[in-house]
Design a protein around this motif. Structure first.
Motif, short mmCIF file in Angstrom:
data_model
loop_
_atom_site.label_atom_id
_atom_site.label_comp_id
_atom_site.label_asym_id
_atom_site.label_seq_id
_atom_site.Cartn_x
_atom_site.Cartn_y
_atom_site.Cartn_z
N VAL A 129 -57.24 -38.10 35.39
CA VAL A 129 -56.55 -38.70 36.52
C VAL A 129 -56.27 -37.60 37.54
CG1 VAL A 129 -54.47 -39.90 37.31
CG2 VAL A 129 -55.49 -40.48 35.08
N ALA A 130 -56.62 -37.86 38.79
CA ALA A 130 -56.43 -36.85 39.84
C ALA A 130 -55.75 -37.47 41.05
CB ALA A 130 -57.76 -36.23 40.24
N PHE A 131 -54.69 -36.83 41.51
CA PHE A 131 -53.97 -37.25 42.71
C PHE A 131 -54.34 -36.32 43.87
CE2 PHE A 131 -51.38 -38.88 39.28
CZ PHE A 131 -50.88 -40.08 39.76
N PHE A 132 -54.63 -36.90 45.02
CA PHE A 132 -54.92 -36.13 46.22
C PHE A 132 -53.81 -36.44 47.24
CE2 PHE A 132 -58.84 -36.31 43.95
CZ PHE A 132 -59.45 -35.08 44.21
N PRO A 133 -52.79 -35.57 47.31
CA PRO A 133 -51.60 -35.88 48.10
C PRO A 133 -51.86 -35.90 49.60
CG PRO A 133 -51.16 -34.17 46.46
CD PRO A 133 -52.64 -34.34 46.54
N THR A 172 -45.10 -32.46 55.78
CA THR A 172 -44.79 -31.18 55.14
C THR A 172 -43.44 -31.20 54.46
OG1 THR A 172 -46.08 -30.08 56.87
CG2 THR A 172 -44.63 -28.70 55.53
N GLU A 173 -42.45 -31.77 55.14
CA GLU A 173 -41.10 -31.80 54.57
C GLU A 173 -41.07 -32.58 53.25
OE1 GLU A 173 -40.76 -31.37 59.03
OE2 GLU A 173 -41.93 -32.60 57.63
N MET A 174 -41.86 -33.63 53.17
CA MET A 174 -41.91 -34.44 51.95
C MET A 174 -42.63 -33.68 50.83
SD MET A 174 -42.84 -38.09 53.75
CE MET A 174 -42.63 -39.10 52.29
N TRP A 175 -43.74 -33.00 51.17
CA TRP A 175 -44.49 -32.24 50.17
C TRP A 175 -43.64 -31.08 49.63
CZ3 TRP A 175 -48.13 -32.32 46.77
CH2 TRP A 175 -48.69 -31.15 46.27
N GLU A 176 -42.84 -30.47 50.49
CA GLU A 176 -42.06 -29.31 50.08
C GLU A 176 -40.70 -29.67 49.49
OE1 GLU A 176 -41.90 -26.92 53.60
OE2 GLU A 176 -43.95 -26.15 53.35
N HIS A 177 -40.33 -30.93 49.51
CA HIS A 177 -39.02 -31.34 48.99
C HIS A 177 -38.94 -31.05 47.49
CE1 HIS A 177 -35.55 -33.81 47.93
NE2 HIS A 177 -35.27 -33.86 49.23
N PRO A 178 -37.81 -30.56 47.00
CA PRO A 178 -37.68 -30.23 45.58
C PRO A 178 -38.01 -31.40 44.65
CG PRO A 178 -35.84 -29.31 46.79
CD PRO A 178 -36.61 -30.15 47.77
N ALA A 179 -37.71 -32.62 45.06
CA ALA A 179 -38.02 -33.77 44.21
C ALA A 179 -39.53 -33.91 44.04
CB ALA A 179 -37.43 -35.04 44.81
N THR A 180 -40.26 -33.78 45.14
CA THR A 180 -41.72 -33.88 45.06
C THR A 180 -42.29 -32.73 44.26
OG1 THR A 180 -41.80 -34.98 47.22
CG2 THR A 180 -43.85 -34.05 46.40
N ARG A 181 -41.81 -31.51 44.49
CA ARG A 181 -42.31 -30.36 43.74
C ARG A 181 -42.06 -30.54 42.25
NH1 ARG A 181 -45.94 -29.35 45.99
NH2 ARG A 181 -46.19 -27.46 44.77
N ASP A 182 -40.90 -31.08 41.88
CA ASP A 182 -40.62 -31.33 40.46
C ASP A 182 -41.55 -32.38 39.88
OD1 ASP A 182 -38.58 -29.48 40.51
OD2 ASP A 182 -36.96 -30.95 40.60
N ASN A 183 -41.82 -33.43 40.65
CA ASN A 183 -42.72 -34.47 40.18
C ASN A 183 -44.14 -33.94 39.99
OD1 ASN A 183 -40.73 -36.47 40.13
ND2 ASN A 183 -41.08 -37.02 42.27
N VAL A 184 -44.58 -33.11 40.92
CA VAL A 184 -45.92 -32.51 40.81
C VAL A 184 -45.99 -31.63 39.57
CG1 VAL A 184 -47.50 -30.84 41.87
CG2 VAL A 184 -46.45 -32.62 43.27
N ARG A 240 -48.48 -32.45 32.13
CA ARG A 240 -49.09 -33.44 31.24
C ARG A 240 -50.61 -33.42 31.30
NH1 ARG A 240 -45.16 -38.18 33.54
NH2 ARG A 240 -43.25 -37.58 32.44
N GLY A 241 -51.17 -32.48 32.03
CA GLY A 241 -52.62 -32.39 32.13
C GLY A 241 -53.22 -33.22 33.23
N ILE A 242 -52.39 -33.80 34.09
CA ILE A 242 -52.88 -34.60 35.21
C ILE A 242 -53.16 -33.66 36.39
CG2 ILE A 242 -52.22 -36.36 36.91
CD1 ILE A 242 -50.61 -37.69 34.63
N VAL A 243 -54.24 -33.92 37.09
CA VAL A 243 -54.61 -33.08 38.23
C VAL A 243 -53.86 -33.56 39.48
CG1 VAL A 243 -56.48 -32.38 39.77
CG2 VAL A 243 -56.88 -32.55 37.30
#
Length: 413
Positions: free
Chosen positions: A120-124, A128-140, A146-149
């Motif tokens: 499974v691969a996610f292409f975000p 920028t503010e959303m990508w750099e938000h701590p919540a998003t960084r933690d989710n990534v 878990r081995g997900i790309v």
């Protein structure tokens, strides 16, 4: 018969998130279907605000649904993920990353993500503010653990007047990485985190006059594949590119554009000052005109043909080996042909010994091979004497094989 043919093709689920970049999923879809993949599109309801279901159905040849209450007898919310060979999410919004990280399943796509046992691969794609938000960084980070790309996004123009990190990777890059994951599900593991990499790519041009130049047939595709794969494996990548304007910049890489061998030499040496690995994949001209004409050289009746005097260019690879610092790794590339003095590998072994680099990637060149084509093959030679063939595959596959060897060398130092 159609169903049987469909089952023989790699089955890709293309999830589409509800972001403005959803329209680029159509280019990914076409690229995958034209390269022989059976693609089923599973959008979110929000994605259909950007691209209608009819478009995805026409391009894929499959019906498009978003909810779990369609095709109930087939248990579609489970079956779609179970039957896939690869699941891509293009674009992956912050909302989808959050749902996937925490196992939420409120539509067909999120159910598919829970039932898939394939890569499974996610292409975000997001601001920028959303990508750099701590919540998003933690989710990534959680998904990657878990081995997900989860790939690195590109930088550039976003919605409206905004620019920055968070732009969707070029559709051609996504298709290329999808092919790589189908060939090797572990090819984009994050084993180069924190490694600083310099890659050179393309072919230099040495001016003869204001119109003409001496050059070569290198397209830069292999060097770009090397940079692309390294960036997605976690490396900090500087790509020194000579005449590759038709290629999309690899997401996550810094690109330095050059033209001549001397310009490439200067840029590579500057970037190598702080690099852990330097890969010389560019086709650097061995010679340049000793002088450049100020005006276009004319052919005139009754006058002798002009004589072009050549001067030798510096050997950038040899210089990198001589000047390398500490445990820095240097990788060379050799485009070889056999002759009356030996075959391709004979010449490559001699070059590896002469240059003194740690690894040498060898390509047999000729009509329809290595230059200006999509696929590549070759050999990987090591300074330790180890040799292994790299079978024909995409240039991203060759790149992945090379980075496997580099990662092993780094781990042993």
């Amino acid at each position: 018969m159609i169903g049987a043919e469909s089952r023989e093709r790699p089955r890709v689920v293309l999830g589409v998130g509800g972001g403005i970049a959803a329209y680029k999923a159509c280019e990914v879809l076409r690229g995958l279907t034209e390269s022989g993949h059976d693609v089923r599109v599973v959008p979110t309801e929000a994605a259909l605000n950007f691209v209608g279901a009819a478009t995805f159905e026409a391009l894929s040849g499959h019906p498009v649904h978003t909810g779990v209450f369609t095709e109930v007898p087939r248990v579609q919310h489970v079956r779609v993920g179970q039957e896939a060979d690869l699941v891509l999410v293009v674009p992956a919004t912050a909302d989808l990353l959050a749902k996937a990280a925490h196992g939420l399943a409120d539509d067909l796509l999120t159910n598919t993500l829970l039932t898939a046992r394939c890569p499974v691969a996610f292409f975000p794609a997001m601001h920028t503010e959303m990508w750099e938000h701590p919540a998003t960084r933690d989710n990534v980070a959680l998904l990657r653990s878990r081995g997900i790309v989860v790939t690195e996004p590109d930088s550039g123009r976003l919605t409206g007047v905004d620019t920055g990190r968070g732009r969707l990777a070029d559709p051609r890059e996504i298709v290329d990485l999808a092919r790589l994951l189908l060939a090797d599900p572990t090819a984009l593991r994050r084993d180069l985190e924190g490694v600083r990499v310099v890659v050179s790519a393309g072919g230099t041009r040495e001016p003869l006059d204001p119109v003409r130049y001496l050059g070569n047939r290198s397209s830069g595709k292999q060097g770009y594949a090397l940079a692309r794969v390294a960036a997605q494996r976690g490396a900090e990548v500087t790509l020194v590119a000579a005449h590759t304007v038709a290629l999309p910049a690899p997401a996550g890489a810094e690109v330095v554009s050059v033209s001549t061998a001397e310009q490439l030499r200067t840029a590579v040496h500057a970037a190598a000052e702080r690099a852990d690995v330097v890969v010389m994949a560019a086709a650097v001209a061995d010679f340049r005109p000793a002088s450049r004409a100020e005006h276009k050289i004319k052919k005139r009746d009754g006058e002798p043909d002009p004589t072009i005097v050549l001067a030798r260019n510096p050997d950038v690879l040899a210089e990198l080996v001589e000047r390398r610092r500490g445990a820095q790794l240097v990788v060379g590339f050799a485009a070889e042909t056999g002759d009356d003095r030996g075959d391709v590998l004979d010449h490559a072994r001699a070059k590896l010994k002469r240059k003194g680099c740690d690894l040498l990637v060898v390509n047999a060149v000729g009509e329809g091979r290595a230059f200006e084509v999509e696929d590549n093959a070759g050999w990987l030679l090591s300074a330790t004497g180890a040799e292994r063939p790299i079978p024909l595959g995409s240039k991203a596959q060759l790149a992945s094989a090379m980075w496997d060897s580099v990662a092993d060398l780094l781990a042993g130092r």
